[in-house]
Write a protein that holds these residues in place. Structure first.
Motif, mmCIF file in Angstrom:
data_model
loop_
_atom_site.group_PDB
_atom_site.id
_atom_site.type_symbol
_atom_site.label_atom_id
_atom_site.label_comp_id
_atom_site.label_asym_id
_atom_site.label_seq_id
_atom_site.Cartn_x
_atom_site.Cartn_y
_atom_site.Cartn_z
ATOM 1 N N SER A 7 0.860 -1.189 0.000
ATOM 2 C CA SER A 7 0.000 0.000 0.000
ATOM 3 C C SER A 7 0.892 1.234 0.000
ATOM 4 O O SER A 7 1.893 1.295 0.722
ATOM 5 C CB SER A 7 -0.917 0.021 1.222
ATOM 6 O OG SER A 7 -0.174 0.166 2.420
ATOM 7 N N VAL A 8 0.536 2.201 -0.834
ATOM 8 C CA VAL A 8 1.301 3.444 -0.960
ATOM 9 C C VAL A 8 0.339 4.610 -0.832
ATOM 10 O O VAL A 8 -0.661 4.676 -1.561
ATOM 11 C CB VAL A 8 2.033 3.516 -2.319
ATOM 12 C CG1 VAL A 8 2.801 4.829 -2.437
ATOM 13 C CG2 VAL A 8 2.978 2.330 -2.483
ATOM 14 N N SER A 9 0.614 5.541 0.067
ATOM 15 C CA SER A 9 -0.298 6.665 0.260
ATOM 16 C C SER A 9 0.464 7.890 0.736
ATOM 17 O O SER A 9 1.501 7.784 1.397
ATOM 18 C CB SER A 9 -1.380 6.308 1.282
ATOM 19 O OG SER A 9 -0.802 6.041 2.551
ATOM 20 N N GLY A 10 -0.066 9.044 0.383
ATOM 21 C CA GLY A 10 0.535 10.306 0.806
ATOM 22 C C GLY A 10 0.116 11.425 -0.113
ATOM 23 O O GLY A 10 -0.345 11.182 -1.236
ATOM 24 N N PRO A 11 0.254 12.673 0.316
ATOM 25 C CA PRO A 11 -0.118 13.821 -0.522
ATOM 26 C C PRO A 11 0.826 13.982 -1.705
ATOM 27 O O PRO A 11 1.932 13.427 -1.715
ATOM 28 C CB PRO A 11 -0.002 15.001 0.446
ATOM 29 C CG PRO A 11 1.004 14.555 1.457
ATOM 30 C CD PRO A 11 0.788 13.079 1.623
ATOM 31 N N SER A 20 3.802 -1.252 3.893
ATOM 32 C CA SER A 20 3.079 0.022 3.883
ATOM 33 C C SER A 20 4.088 1.142 3.673
ATOM 34 O O SER A 20 5.049 1.277 4.425
ATOM 35 C CB SER A 20 2.339 0.233 5.211
ATOM 36 O OG SER A 20 1.843 1.561 5.293
ATOM 37 N N VAL A 21 3.866 1.944 2.623
ATOM 38 C CA VAL A 21 4.712 3.106 2.346
ATOM 39 C C VAL A 21 3.811 4.331 2.423
ATOM 40 O O VAL A 21 2.827 4.434 1.691
ATOM 41 C CB VAL A 21 5.366 3.011 0.954
ATOM 42 C CG1 VAL A 21 6.252 4.228 0.709
ATOM 43 C CG2 VAL A 21 6.174 1.725 0.819
ATOM 44 N N ARG A 22 4.142 5.242 3.295
ATOM 45 C CA ARG A 22 3.270 6.407 3.483
ATOM 46 C C ARG A 22 4.108 7.628 3.869
ATOM 47 O O ARG A 22 5.226 7.501 4.361
ATOM 48 C CB ARG A 22 2.221 6.129 4.558
ATOM 49 C CG ARG A 22 2.787 5.760 5.919
ATOM 50 C CD ARG A 22 1.714 5.261 6.872
ATOM 51 N NE ARG A 22 2.242 4.979 8.205
ATOM 52 C CZ ARG A 22 2.815 3.837 8.568
ATOM 53 N NH1 ARG A 22 2.921 2.843 7.693
ATOM 54 N NH2 ARG A 22 3.259 3.675 9.801
ATOM 55 N N PHE A 72 8.440 10.480 6.105
ATOM 56 C CA PHE A 72 8.247 9.327 5.231
ATOM 57 C C PHE A 72 8.458 8.047 6.041
ATOM 58 O O PHE A 72 9.447 7.929 6.773
ATOM 59 C CB PHE A 72 9.251 9.390 4.069
ATOM 60 C CG PHE A 72 9.131 8.269 3.086
ATOM 61 C CD1 PHE A 72 8.354 8.399 1.948
ATOM 62 C CD2 PHE A 72 9.791 7.064 3.298
ATOM 63 C CE1 PHE A 72 8.241 7.363 1.040
ATOM 64 C CE2 PHE A 72 9.680 6.023 2.398
ATOM 65 C CZ PHE A 72 8.897 6.170 1.267
ATOM 66 N N VAL A 73 7.531 7.116 5.898
ATOM 67 C CA VAL A 73 7.602 5.875 6.666
ATOM 68 C C VAL A 73 7.500 4.673 5.735
ATOM 69 O O VAL A 73 6.542 4.559 4.952
ATOM 70 C CB VAL A 73 6.484 5.794 7.727
ATOM 71 C CG1 VAL A 73 6.587 4.480 8.508
ATOM 72 C CG2 VAL A 73 6.545 6.986 8.674
ATOM 73 N N TRP A 74 8.479 3.795 5.826
ATOM 74 C CA TRP A 74 8.471 2.497 5.126
ATOM 75 C C TRP A 74 8.317 1.438 6.211
ATOM 76 O O TRP A 74 9.202 1.265 7.035
ATOM 77 C CB TRP A 74 9.776 2.316 4.372
ATOM 78 C CG TRP A 74 9.989 0.980 3.716
ATOM 79 C CD1 TRP A 74 10.194 -0.217 4.334
ATOM 80 C CD2 TRP A 74 10.042 0.711 2.305
ATOM 81 N NE1 TRP A 74 10.369 -1.216 3.411
ATOM 82 C CE2 TRP A 74 10.285 -0.670 2.143
ATOM 83 C CE3 TRP A 74 9.917 1.504 1.178
ATOM 84 C CZ2 TRP A 74 10.403 -1.262 0.901
ATOM 85 C CZ3 TRP A 74 10.037 0.911 -0.073
ATOM 86 C CH2 TRP A 74 10.267 -0.456 -0.207
ATOM 87 N N VAL A 84 10.958 -1.009 10.177
ATOM 88 C CA VAL A 84 10.470 0.337 9.872
ATOM 89 C C VAL A 84 11.640 1.284 9.623
ATOM 90 O O VAL A 84 12.576 1.348 10.445
ATOM 91 C CB VAL A 84 9.599 0.906 11.018
ATOM 92 C CG1 VAL A 84 9.037 2.281 10.620
ATOM 93 C CG2 VAL A 84 8.479 -0.048 11.368
ATOM 94 N N TRP A 85 11.569 1.992 8.490
ATOM 95 C CA TRP A 85 12.500 3.095 8.220
ATOM 96 C C TRP A 85 11.698 4.374 8.172
ATOM 97 O O TRP A 85 10.720 4.482 7.427
ATOM 98 C CB TRP A 85 13.222 2.887 6.891
ATOM 99 C CG TRP A 85 14.193 4.001 6.555
ATOM 100 C CD1 TRP A 85 15.306 4.350 7.257
ATOM 101 C CD2 TRP A 85 14.140 4.893 5.432
ATOM 102 N NE1 TRP A 85 15.968 5.394 6.648
ATOM 103 C CE2 TRP A 85 15.267 5.748 5.524
ATOM 104 C CE3 TRP A 85 13.257 5.047 4.362
ATOM 105 C CZ2 TRP A 85 15.527 6.753 4.583
ATOM 106 C CZ3 TRP A 85 13.522 6.038 3.418
ATOM 107 C CH2 TRP A 85 14.640 6.881 3.533
ATOM 108 N N THR A 86 12.085 5.351 8.983
ATOM 109 C CA THR A 86 11.400 6.643 9.024
ATOM 110 C C THR A 86 12.393 7.742 8.681
ATOM 111 O O THR A 86 13.485 7.809 9.269
ATOM 112 C CB THR A 86 10.802 6.905 10.421
ATOM 113 O OG1 THR A 86 9.907 5.852 10.759
ATOM 114 C CG2 THR A 86 10.049 8.236 10.432
#
Length: 340
Positions: A213-217, A254-256, A271-273, A320-322
């Motif tokens: 899933s990929v989401s973000g503005p 999840s990429v957001r 950014f969060v992976w 998690v990579w932030t």
């Protein structure tokens, strides 16, 4: 010269002048305008009634007035005036880049009595030339930067590789990842690339779209951010496909990302992976897949390139990579992005 005995030729010539897309203006040897076609009105803004009888110098910027004196002197001597590019002034005071061709006008006895000028608007051509020069400078800069990145990549990969075949594979894959980021920049004329497109471009080789899933503005990345984040996404995707969520049937990725205000009140990107793999034990301490060149990119290269910071969390069933970075270091037109 068109003979008075040939009215059809005169009519054809008049039609050519009338319907020409180029401004066609005639003047006498005192620089007074004697004719003015509709294209001249479109180009310079003056109607025929306003222009005829006035000096052509009204179209010439102050710092270029010597051009007219030189042209008239050469016309009087019967010398040719080669086409040249210059700048002229419109009625509204704006400047326009033009290409000008000057030809002498002779009377029935062959005496030079004036000159005709054909002016063509070359604004678009000049803008294209400017853009090409800018792009060439950008390409030159980016190519040098790419060479430096590749050399660093080869050096760091070589330090950690023990198998020549594996070394070749890793270097090839990493250079191909740089190429994918490069392609996005070329498509946009080096103006930037969508963060969403960059993520998808680097995830596409690994498949498993149903578990991602990929989401973000909407965020348009600067060219340096495209390169830094592209490297990070490749390392994350490769590691996930080999050891993480994309390697396990139950794994999810999840990429957001979000835009928020920093503690100083300035816009920043977070950014969060996040990978989740139920039932997977914590990674071993010596796991080189998570602590090799990819970790260097995630912990040092990407955040430093974007004046930001990052964290890596590895636990049982979760990775998690932030990345947090100022929007001004990441996005094109950060103020507009921050308003969304």
């Amino acid at each position: 010269m068109v003979s008075r005995a040939n009215p059809h030729a005169i009519a054809r010539l008049a039609s050519i002048v009338e319907w020409s897309f180029d401004a066609i203006v005639s003047k006498d040897l005192n620089s007074i305008i004697t004719s003015w076609n509709p294209a001249a009105t479109r180009l310079f803004g003056y109607s025929e009634e306003e222009a005829v009888g006035r000096s052509v110098r009204m179209l010439i910027p102050e710092h270029l007035q010597n051009e007219e004196a030189s042209i008239i002197e050469r016309i009087k001597r019967g010398e040719p005036v080669e086409s040249f590019e210059t700048t002229r002034v419109r009625k509204d005071g704006s400047m326009v880049a033009v290409s000008i061709t000057i030809s002498p006008i002779r009377d029935g006895r062959g005496r030079i009595i004036g000159a005709s000028k054909i002016a063509r608007d070359i604004t678009s051509a000049k803008e294209n030339e400017r853009r090409i020069r800018l792009l060439m400078r950008e390409v030159n800069h980016r190519v040098k930067n790419q060479f430096a990145v590749i050399l660093s990549m080869v050096r760091e990969t070589t330090k950690r590789a023990t198998d020549p075949v594996e070394l070749e594979s890793q270097i090839r894959e990493r250079i191909m990842a740089l190429s994918r980021s490069h392609d996005l920049l070329v498509t946009s004329d080096w103006t930037g690339a969508s963060l969403h497109d960059l993520v998808m471009e680097h995830l596409r080789p690994f498949g498993h779209e149903d578990r991602i899933s990929v989401s973000g503005p909407d965020v348009t990345l600067q060219s340096n951010a495209v390169q830094a984040l592209g490297m990070a996404f490749h390392e994350l995707g490769t590691n996930s496909a080999k050891y993480g969520a994309l390697a396990k049937g139950q794994g999810r990725l999840s990429v957001r990302w979000i835009l928020q205000a920093s503690q100083e009140g300035k816009p920043e990107l977070v950014f969060v992976w996040e990978e989740t793999t139920p039932g997977t034990p914590p990674p071993p301490t010596g796991d080189e897949a998570r602590k090799g060149f990819g970790t260097v990119v995630l912990k040092r290269v990407a955040p430093q390139s974007l004046s930001g910071s990052s964290t890596l969390e590895a636990a049982a069933g979760r990775y998690v990579w932030t990345l947090t970075a100022p929007l001004s270091s990441v996005a094109v037109q950060p103020a507009a992005q921050g308003d969304t």
